[in-house]
Scaffold this active site. Structure first.
Site, mmCIF file in Angstrom:
data_model
loop_
_atom_site.group_PDB
_atom_site.id
_atom_site.type_symbol
_atom_site.label_atom_id
_atom_site.label_comp_id
_atom_site.label_asym_id
_atom_site.label_seq_id
_atom_site.Cartn_x
_atom_site.Cartn_y
_atom_site.Cartn_z
ATOM 1 N N ARG A 1 100.287 95.399 79.908
ATOM 2 C CA ARG A 1 99.930 94.909 81.243
ATOM 3 C C ARG A 1 101.191 94.676 82.074
ATOM 4 N NH1 ARG A 1 95.880 96.406 79.626
ATOM 5 N NH2 ARG A 1 93.821 95.444 79.503
ATOM 6 N N ALA B 1 85.557 84.110 93.391
ATOM 7 C CA ALA B 1 84.892 85.132 92.580
ATOM 8 C C ALA B 1 84.873 84.657 91.140
ATOM 9 C CB ALA B 1 85.659 86.448 92.657
ATOM 10 N N TYR C 1 83.038 93.449 86.046
ATOM 11 C CA TYR C 1 83.953 92.726 86.932
ATOM 12 C C TYR C 1 84.677 93.707 87.850
ATOM 13 C CZ TYR C 1 88.352 90.615 88.423
ATOM 14 O OH TYR C 1 89.431 90.202 89.170
ATOM 15 N N TYR D 1 93.857 90.831 70.651
ATOM 16 C CA TYR D 1 92.611 91.606 70.750
ATOM 17 C C TYR D 1 92.883 93.099 70.605
ATOM 18 C CZ TYR D 1 90.490 87.294 72.567
ATOM 19 O OH TYR D 1 90.037 86.019 72.746
ATOM 20 N N ASP E 1 79.664 76.730 98.925
ATOM 21 C CA ASP E 1 79.585 78.079 98.372
ATOM 22 C C ASP E 1 79.856 79.106 99.472
ATOM 23 O OD1 ASP E 1 77.997 79.192 95.645
ATOM 24 O OD2 ASP E 1 78.203 80.608 97.318
ATOM 25 N N THR F 1 84.800 77.184 88.962
ATOM 26 C CA THR F 1 85.880 77.341 87.979
ATOM 27 C C THR F 1 87.166 76.680 88.459
ATOM 28 O OG1 THR F 1 86.595 79.466 88.892
ATOM 29 C CG2 THR F 1 84.972 79.549 87.112
HETATM 30 N N1 LIG Z 1 94.289 85.837 87.778
HETATM 31 C C1 LIG Z 1 94.461 87.143 87.733
HETATM 32 O O1 LIG Z 1 95.224 87.686 86.906
HETATM 33 C C2 LIG Z 1 93.757 88.023 88.738
HETATM 34 C C3 LIG Z 1 94.030 89.396 88.714
HETATM 35 C C4 LIG Z 1 93.393 90.227 89.632
HETATM 36 C C5 LIG Z 1 92.521 89.688 90.577
HETATM 37 N N2 LIG Z 1 92.260 88.367 90.565
HETATM 38 C C6 LIG Z 1 91.327 87.835 91.569
HETATM 39 O O2 LIG Z 1 91.964 86.776 92.265
HETATM 40 C C7 LIG Z 1 91.007 85.789 92.642
HETATM 41 C C8 LIG Z 1 91.457 84.436 92.149
HETATM 42 O O3 LIG Z 1 91.572 84.462 90.741
HETATM 43 P P1 LIG Z 1 91.977 83.146 89.932
HETATM 44 O O4 LIG Z 1 92.617 83.570 88.686
HETATM 45 O O5 LIG Z 1 92.645 82.205 90.850
HETATM 46 O O6 LIG Z 1 90.515 82.594 89.568
HETATM 47 P P2 LIG Z 1 89.979 81.092 89.570
HETATM 48 O O7 LIG Z 1 88.716 81.126 88.766
HETATM 49 O O8 LIG Z 1 91.043 80.136 89.175
HETATM 50 O O9 LIG Z 1 89.642 80.838 91.095
HETATM 51 C C9 LIG Z 1 88.446 81.257 91.712
HETATM 52 C C10 LIG Z 1 87.972 80.098 92.590
HETATM 53 O O10 LIG Z 1 86.823 80.527 93.311
HETATM 54 C C11 LIG Z 1 85.852 79.477 93.261
HETATM 55 N N3 LIG Z 1 84.537 80.112 93.445
HETATM 56 C C12 LIG Z 1 83.947 81.035 92.631
HETATM 57 N N4 LIG Z 1 82.763 81.405 93.160
HETATM 58 C C13 LIG Z 1 82.595 80.714 94.322
HETATM 59 C C14 LIG Z 1 81.583 80.664 95.317
HETATM 60 N N5 LIG Z 1 80.465 81.392 95.216
HETATM 61 N N6 LIG Z 1 81.772 79.863 96.383
HETATM 62 C C15 LIG Z 1 82.892 79.104 96.497
HETATM 63 N N7 LIG Z 1 83.880 79.107 95.586
HETATM 64 C C16 LIG Z 1 83.729 79.893 94.517
HETATM 65 C C17 LIG Z 1 86.058 78.814 91.924
HETATM 66 O O11 LIG Z 1 85.571 77.499 91.855
HETATM 67 C C18 LIG Z 1 87.576 78.865 91.791
HETATM 68 O O12 LIG Z 1 88.198 77.727 92.346
HETATM 69 C C19 LIG Z 1 89.671 86.251 92.064
HETATM 70 O O13 LIG Z 1 88.951 86.896 93.088
HETATM 71 C C20 LIG Z 1 90.072 87.236 90.984
HETATM 72 O O14 LIG Z 1 89.082 88.203 90.774
HETATM 73 C C21 LIG Z 1 92.859 87.509 89.670
HETATM 74 O O1 LIG Z 2 93.640 85.578 73.544
HETATM 75 C C1 LIG Z 2 93.916 86.665 74.074
HETATM 76 C C2 LIG Z 2 93.766 86.904 75.472
HETATM 77 C C3 LIG Z 2 94.090 88.160 75.968
HETATM 78 N N1 LIG Z 2 94.554 89.133 75.127
HETATM 79 C C4 LIG Z 2 94.916 90.447 75.654
HETATM 80 O O2 LIG Z 2 95.952 90.265 76.584
HETATM 81 C C5 LIG Z 2 95.850 91.207 77.650
HETATM 82 C C6 LIG Z 2 95.791 90.466 78.965
HETATM 83 O O3 LIG Z 2 94.555 89.770 79.015
HETATM 84 P P1 LIG Z 2 94.200 88.706 80.156
HETATM 85 O O4 LIG Z 2 92.844 88.168 79.860
HETATM 86 O O5 LIG Z 2 95.329 87.762 80.302
HETATM 87 O O6 LIG Z 2 94.170 89.586 81.465
HETATM 88 P P2 LIG Z 2 93.311 90.906 81.791
HETATM 89 O O7 LIG Z 2 94.256 92.049 81.695
HETATM 90 O O8 LIG Z 2 92.079 90.999 81.011
HETATM 91 O O9 LIG Z 2 92.753 90.616 83.238
HETATM 92 C C7 LIG Z 2 93.535 90.217 84.341
HETATM 93 O O10 LIG Z 2 93.961 91.320 85.051
HETATM 94 C C8 LIG Z 2 92.939 92.212 85.382
HETATM 95 C C9 LIG Z 2 93.580 93.347 86.087
HETATM 96 O O11 LIG Z 2 94.610 93.858 85.294
HETATM 97 C C10 LIG Z 2 91.842 91.516 86.188
HETATM 98 O O12 LIG Z 2 92.105 91.505 87.540
HETATM 99 C C11 LIG Z 2 91.494 90.118 85.720
HETATM 100 O O13 LIG Z 2 90.910 89.356 86.748
HETATM 101 C C12 LIG Z 2 92.652 89.365 85.251
HETATM 102 O O14 LIG Z 2 92.203 88.244 84.546
HETATM 103 C C13 LIG Z 2 94.566 92.008 77.376
HETATM 104 O O15 LIG Z 2 94.923 93.195 76.747
HETATM 105 C C14 LIG Z 2 93.783 91.132 76.397
HETATM 106 O O16 LIG Z 2 92.975 91.868 75.506
HETATM 107 C C15 LIG Z 2 94.711 88.902 73.764
HETATM 108 O O17 LIG Z 2 95.118 89.787 73.012
HETATM 109 N N2 LIG Z 2 94.390 87.667 73.288
#
Ligand SMILES: NC(=O)c1ccc[n+]([C@@H]2O[C@H](COP(=O)([O-])OP(=O)(O)OC[C@H]3O[C@@H](n4cnc5c(N)ncnc54)[C@H](O)[C@@H]3O)[C@@H](O)[C@H]2O)c1
Ligand SMILES: O=c1ccn([C@@H]2O[C@H](COP(=O)(O)OP(=O)(O)O[C@H]3O[C@H](CO)[C@H](O)[C@H](O)[C@H]3O)[C@@H](O)[C@H]2O)c(=O)[nH]1
Length: 321
Positions: A218, A74, A140, A205, A54, A38
């Site tokens: 959030r 992840a 998740y 949503y 990986d 991703t």
């Molecule tokens: N973005 C958020 O709001 C949010 C919130 C809470 C937790 N997290 C956690 O933070 C981390 C990063 O999130 P992000 O938004 O940057 O996601 P992202 O998808 O942008 O980054 C994840 C990266 O991990 C790599 N990856 C996935 N599986 C792999 C594997 N098996 N081996 C090697 N590389 C692999 C992907 O290619 C990608 O570059 C994740 O663990 C996610 O669960 C994110």
């Molecule tokens: O097109 C959209 C996209 C999202 N939402 C809403 O916006 C809020 C935020 O959604 P995001 O998808 O931006 O974020 P999440 O809260 O689902 O999830 C994020 O935060 C989580 C913890 O709060 C997890 O860690 C997850 O990895 C991270 O993506 C949610 O209520 C969702 O239903 C909409 O209404 N429309």
């Protein structure tokens, strides 16, 4: 902290790239391990070494010269995990088991792990403290909670020094590093795509949640504040201990408030349409980050939602898509 050598798994992704860049700026040697499932090659900071691979094969690259691992790799979409739970157990739990084994083998004893607010599920009380019950409402969240339990065991049995950071909703950008998931699922970048004319409207949503305007609430945290917490967590990691810290600002914003903020920042009208609820979404997630402040000395300085959206907007415009 004196300079060290760190493996950053998932360092081609959104959060990992910003943290890798902060590590490079702080003078550390950084090796990014990412399979680009991703993430994007361009997300890897210029000052880091990139290994395309990986986490299940981490043993190939980990050796005793590393001072620690920051583990971002992840799958992380709540909605997708409800549809395809096996994908999440396989990568998030299976992948991390292999990584922990490789760390044990190589004698690398310091870990910072990306956990999530999704480990709590529907909270009984907000703001959420780390002592709150963990009842994830999505595979998740369950997969990340399972990893937190694995890490606790690894610390107790094998002396790992670990910090799990439970991020709430990460947003914003840091210079050339920002959010560009494909397909995008996160609210702020999607609303910005509407402002750019790449999407006609934003789907809300569900507007029948038990919240003031009926849409989900959030806690949005700036990715640069989050990155600073990771550097502090590396310092705080203590052999044999597993510290768990929430990272958020303690302020909740509804989906409609986010859309309104994007209207203000971009000057675009942003049409919205109400759509069905998305599976696995709790109504309200707001953090108490008192532990991070106390134990890590974390002091976020970019809590303002308008500023967070403005940085994400600048990044989206820089990329031109
Ligand atoms: N973005 C958020 O709001 C949010 C919130 C809470 C937790 N997290 C956690 O933070 C981390 C990063 O999130 P992000 O938004 O940057 O996601 P992202 O998808 O942008 O980054 C994840 C990266 O991990 C790599 N990856 C996935 N599986 C792999 C594997 N098996 N081996 C090697 N590389 C692999 C992907 O290619 C990608 O570059 C994740 O663990 C996610 O669960 C994110
Ligand atoms: O097109 C959209 C996209 C999202 N939402 C809403 O916006 C809020 C935020 O959604 P995001 O998808 O931006 O974020 P999440 O809260 O689902 O999830 C994020 O935060 C989580 C913890 O709060 C997890 O860690 C997850 O990895 C991270 O993506 C949610 O209520 C969702 O239903 C909409 O209404 N429309």
């Amino acid at each position: 902290m004196s300079s060290g050598k760190y493996l950053v798994t998932g360092g081609a992704g959104y959060v990992g790239s910003v943290v890798a860049q902060h590590l490079v700026e702080a003078g550390h040697e950084v090796v990014v391990l990412d399979n680009l499932s991703t993430g994007f090659r361009e997300g890897v900071p210029a000052g880091a070494t990139f290994v395309e691979g990986d986490i299940r094969d981490a043993a190939k690259w980990l050796d005793p010269s590393f001072d620690g691992v920051l583990h971002f790799a992840a799958f992380s979409q709540v909605g997708e995990s409800v549809q395809k739970p096996e994908k999440y157990w396989d990568n998030n739990v299976g992948g991390t088991m292999a990584l922990l084994a490789a760390m044990r083998e190589a004698g690398v004893r310091r870990l910072v792990f990306s956990s999530t607010a999704a480990t709590y599920g529907e909270p009984e009380q907000v703001p959420i403290q780390e002592t709150a019950p963990t009842r994830p409402t999505s595979p998740y969240g369950a997969s990340k909670l399972a990893v937190d339990h694995m890490i606790t065991g690894e610390a107790q049995a094998h002396g790992l020094g670990a910090v799990s950071l439970r991020y709430f909703n990460v947003a914003g950008a840091y210079g050339a590093y920002g959010e560009r998931h494909d397909p995008e699922s996160h609210l702020i970048p999607l609303v910005l795509q509407v402002a750019q004319g790449r999407r006609e409207a934003i789907s809300v949503y569900g507007d029948d949640y038990p919240t003031p305007d009926g849409t989900c609430v959030r806690d949005y945290i700036h990715v640069a504040d989050l990155a600073e917490a990771h550097l502090l967590a590396l310092k705080a990691a203590t052999p044999g201990e597993h510290l768990i810290c929430n990272l958020g600002n303690g302020n909740g914003f509804s989906v409609r408030e986010v859309i309104e903020t994007v209207r203000k920042v971009t000057g675009h009208p942003i049409p919205e349409v109400v759509a069905p609820r998305r599976g696995g979404d709790p109504a309200v997630l707001v953090a108490s980050a008192a532990t991070a402040r106390e134990k890590l000395g974390w002091n976020p300085s970019r809590a303002d939602l308008e500023g967070i959206v403005a940085d994400a907007w600048e990044f989206a415009q820089q990329r031109g898509n």
